[in-house]
Write a protein that holds these residues in place. Structure first.
Motif, short mmCIF file in Angstrom:
data_model
loop_
_atom_site.label_atom_id
_atom_site.label_comp_id
_atom_site.label_asym_id
_atom_site.label_seq_id
_atom_site.Cartn_x
_atom_site.Cartn_y
_atom_site.Cartn_z
N ILE A 262 -6.65 0.00 -5.94
CA ILE A 262 -7.59 0.74 -6.80
C ILE A 262 -7.88 2.10 -6.17
CG2 ILE A 262 -9.88 0.72 -7.87
CD1 ILE A 262 -9.71 -2.39 -7.60
N GLY B 174 0.83 -1.22 0.00
CA GLY B 174 0.00 0.00 0.00
C GLY B 174 0.85 1.25 0.00
N PRO C 276 -10.05 4.87 -5.41
CA PRO C 276 -11.52 4.85 -5.40
C PRO C 276 -12.13 5.88 -6.34
CG PRO C 276 -10.63 4.98 -3.17
CD PRO C 276 -9.48 5.22 -4.10
N SER C 277 -13.28 5.50 -6.91
CA SER C 277 -13.96 6.42 -7.82
C SER C 277 -14.52 7.62 -7.04
CB SER C 277 -15.08 5.70 -8.56
OG SER C 277 -15.88 4.98 -7.65
N THR D 89 -6.67 -1.63 -1.18
CA THR D 89 -6.34 -2.97 -1.66
C THR D 89 -7.58 -3.59 -2.29
OG1 THR D 89 -5.04 -3.15 0.37
CG2 THR D 89 -5.24 -5.14 -0.98
N GLY D 90 -7.47 -3.99 -3.56
CA GLY D 90 -8.56 -4.72 -4.21
C GLY D 90 -8.33 -6.20 -4.04
N ARG E 100 -6.94 3.76 -12.81
CA ARG E 100 -7.03 3.86 -11.34
C ARG E 100 -6.39 2.66 -10.64
NH1 ARG E 100 -12.15 3.68 -9.28
NH2 ARG E 100 -13.37 3.43 -11.16
N LYS E 101 -5.91 1.69 -11.43
CA LYS E 101 -5.35 0.46 -10.83
C LYS E 101 -3.82 0.50 -10.80
CE LYS E 101 -9.04 -2.30 -12.87
NZ LYS E 101 -9.31 -3.33 -13.88
C1 LIG Z 1 -7.31 5.32 -0.36
C2 LIG Z 1 -6.56 5.48 0.93
C3 LIG Z 1 -5.70 6.72 0.91
C4 LIG Z 1 -5.63 7.46 2.22
C5 LIG Z 1 -4.81 8.69 1.97
C6 LIG Z 1 -4.53 9.56 3.13
C7 LIG Z 1 -3.35 9.51 3.78
C8 LIG Z 1 -2.65 8.25 3.54
C9 LIG Z 1 -1.25 8.18 3.91
C10 LIG Z 1 -0.62 7.08 3.52
C11 LIG Z 1 -1.38 6.02 2.80
C12 LIG Z 1 -0.52 5.02 2.16
C13 LIG Z 1 -1.00 3.82 1.90
C14 LIG Z 1 -2.37 3.40 2.38
C15 LIG Z 1 -3.06 2.49 1.43
C16 LIG Z 1 -3.15 1.15 1.60
C17 LIG Z 1 -2.65 0.40 2.77
C18 LIG Z 1 -3.76 -0.25 3.57
C19 LIG Z 1 -4.54 -1.18 2.70
C20 LIG Z 1 -5.88 -1.50 3.25
O1 LIG Z 1 -6.01 -2.03 4.31
S1 LIG Z 1 -7.24 -1.07 2.31
C21 LIG Z 1 -8.59 -1.98 3.09
C22 LIG Z 1 -8.99 -3.24 2.33
N1 LIG Z 1 -9.63 -2.89 1.10
C23 LIG Z 1 -10.90 -2.47 1.06
O2 LIG Z 1 -11.59 -2.37 2.05
C24 LIG Z 1 -11.45 -2.15 -0.30
C25 LIG Z 1 -12.97 -2.24 -0.33
N2 LIG Z 1 -13.44 -1.98 -1.67
C26 LIG Z 1 -13.69 -0.73 -2.08
O3 LIG Z 1 -13.65 0.24 -1.35
C27 LIG Z 1 -14.02 -0.59 -3.53
O4 LIG Z 1 -14.52 -1.78 -4.04
C28 LIG Z 1 -12.79 -0.14 -4.37
C29 LIG Z 1 -12.32 1.26 -3.90
C30 LIG Z 1 -11.63 -1.16 -4.24
C31 LIG Z 1 -13.19 -0.06 -5.83
O5 LIG Z 1 -14.38 0.68 -5.91
P1 LIG Z 1 -14.62 1.76 -7.06
O6 LIG Z 1 -16.07 2.12 -7.03
O7 LIG Z 1 -13.67 2.87 -6.98
O8 LIG Z 1 -14.21 0.96 -8.33
P2 LIG Z 1 -15.11 0.31 -9.48
O9 LIG Z 1 -16.11 -0.62 -8.96
O10 LIG Z 1 -15.56 1.46 -10.34
O11 LIG Z 1 -14.03 -0.58 -10.28
C32 LIG Z 1 -12.94 0.02 -10.98
C33 LIG Z 1 -12.17 -1.11 -11.64
O12 LIG Z 1 -11.55 -1.91 -10.63
C34 LIG Z 1 -12.04 -3.28 -10.66
N3 LIG Z 1 -12.19 -3.72 -9.27
C35 LIG Z 1 -12.91 -3.15 -8.31
N4 LIG Z 1 -12.75 -3.79 -7.16
C36 LIG Z 1 -11.87 -4.80 -7.41
C37 LIG Z 1 -11.31 -5.78 -6.61
N5 LIG Z 1 -11.59 -5.89 -5.31
N6 LIG Z 1 -10.43 -6.63 -7.16
C38 LIG Z 1 -10.14 -6.55 -8.48
N7 LIG Z 1 -10.64 -5.61 -9.28
C39 LIG Z 1 -11.52 -4.76 -8.76
C40 LIG Z 1 -13.34 -3.19 -11.39
O13 LIG Z 1 -13.65 -4.42 -12.00
C41 LIG Z 1 -13.08 -2.10 -12.40
O14 LIG Z 1 -12.27 -2.63 -13.44
P3 LIG Z 1 -12.48 -2.18 -14.96
O15 LIG Z 1 -12.31 -0.68 -14.99
O16 LIG Z 1 -11.40 -2.91 -15.70
O17 LIG Z 1 -13.86 -2.60 -15.30
#
Ligand SMILES: CCCCC/C=C\C/C=C\C/C=C\C/C=C\CCCC(=O)SCCNC(=O)CCNC(=O)[C@H](O)C(C)(C)COP(=O)(O)OP(=O)(O)OC[C@H]1O[C@@H](n2cnc3c(N)ncnc32)[C@H](O)[C@@H]1OP(=O)(O)O
Length: 225
Positions: free
Chosen positions: A212, A148, A214-215, A160-161, A189-190
């Motif tokens: 991913i 991440g 987020p949208s 994480t997706g 976005r991926k």
């Molecule tokens: C975002 C956090 C940033 C915070 C920033 C602020 C300060 C941060 C400081 C440092 C941060 C540094 C790193 C932190 C980041 C990560 C570390 C911790 C990781 C975690 O602990 S994180 C928790 C576990 N995680 C979830 O809790 C996700 C739950 N979920 C969702 O929140 C939605 O599901 C989301 C957003 C994933 C997508 O939603 P969405 O609406 O934006 O996307 P949409 O549906 O439009 O799909 C668009 C295209 O992605 C494909 N697609 C969608 N989902 C997929 C999946 N799961 N696997 C494979 N492909 C997938 C579709 O098939 C389509 O593909 P195509 O375009 O090819 O058709």
């Protein structure tokens, strides 16, 4: 305060453990470390039941005293105060895997060198799964957090997706573990990121994560009215 937007914010810029943003967080880090040591002692000792009960009572009293202070539930509530650091800075403190003020976190340190990501972590007996080795769930969690962070090298940050972990050999406890990773590709976005976890120079786990962006906006996702 630093810019927190995921496209520009790089919270993990150095191999040095990032210093706390205030003396308040420095004191919390100390307490978190004392609690980690307490966890380690609890799972590696066999005190009398009387001593265990005494310890429970003492800790409950301490908890009551701490709970009687201002409360902020989650990093966003802390950030909203505008007194406890930005959301990125709070990630160093409160994150479940990397937060130095969170006693559940093993204290993962991560940084970027150009496009490559590096990390260090050590897991004590409280993280044991198979005898003498780190629980696979923690291995996955550490890799998830590391991937991440590493995705930032690709220019965006997302959730994480999917997370794939191949466990090649058991990961030892009480051993300095190294992480290294890089962005494999960015497609809209991926972001696909790969990483390895190493103990004594040997790879114990390999992983790939799809992140991913987020949208909907981060504001919609994380900020409450
Ligand atoms: C975002 C956090 C940033 C915070 C920033 C602020 C300060 C941060 C400081 C440092 C941060 C540094 C790193 C932190 C980041 C990560 C570390 C911790 C990781 C975690 O602990 S994180 C928790 C576990 N995680 C979830 O809790 C996700 C739950 N979920 C969702 O929140 C939605 O599901 C989301 C957003 C994933 C997508 O939603 P969405 O609406 O934006 O996307 P949409 O549906 O439009 O799909 C668009 C295209 O992605 C494909 N697609 C969608 N989902 C997929 C999946 N799961 N696997 C494979 N492909 C997938 C579709 O098939 C389509 O593909 P195509 O375009 O090819 O058709």
């Amino acid at each position: 305060m630093p810019d927190d937007s995921p496209s520009t914010f790089n919270p993990f810029a150095s191999a040095e453990i990032t210093p706390p943003v205030s003396s308040h967080w420095a004191a919390k880090r100390e307490l978190a470390q004392a609690l980690r040591e307490l966890s380690n002692t609890l799972v590696t000792s066999a005190p009398s039941e009387e001593l265990l009960k005494q310890a429970s009572a003492t800790i409950s009293e301490l908890n009551k005293a701490l709970a009687n202070s201002p409360r902020y539930y989650g990093s966003q509530e802390f950030a909203n105060t505008q007194e406890h650091g930005s959301r990125g800075e709070l990630n160093y403190e409160l994150n479940a895997i990397g937060g130095l003020s969170n006693p559940l976190s093993p204290g993962l340190n991560m940084w970027l060198e150009g496009k490559l990501a590096f990390g260090k972590v050590k897991c004590g007996y409280a993280y044991e799964g198979p005898p003498g080795f780190v629980h696979g769930g923690y291995v996955a969690a550490i890799l998830d957090q590391f991937l991440g962070m590493a995705q930032i090298a690709g220019g965006q940050s997302g959730m994480t997706g999917t997370l794939h972990v191949r466990y090649l050999r058991p990961t030892p406890l009480n051993t300095d573990l190294d992480l290294r990773g890089s962005v494999d590709r960015v497609d809209g976005r991926k972001t696909v990121v790969t990483a390895e976890l190493l103990a004594n120079g040997e790879v114990t786990a390999r992983s790939e994560g799809l992140f991913i962006r987020p949208s909907n906006t981060l504001k919609e996702m994380f900020e409450k009215d």
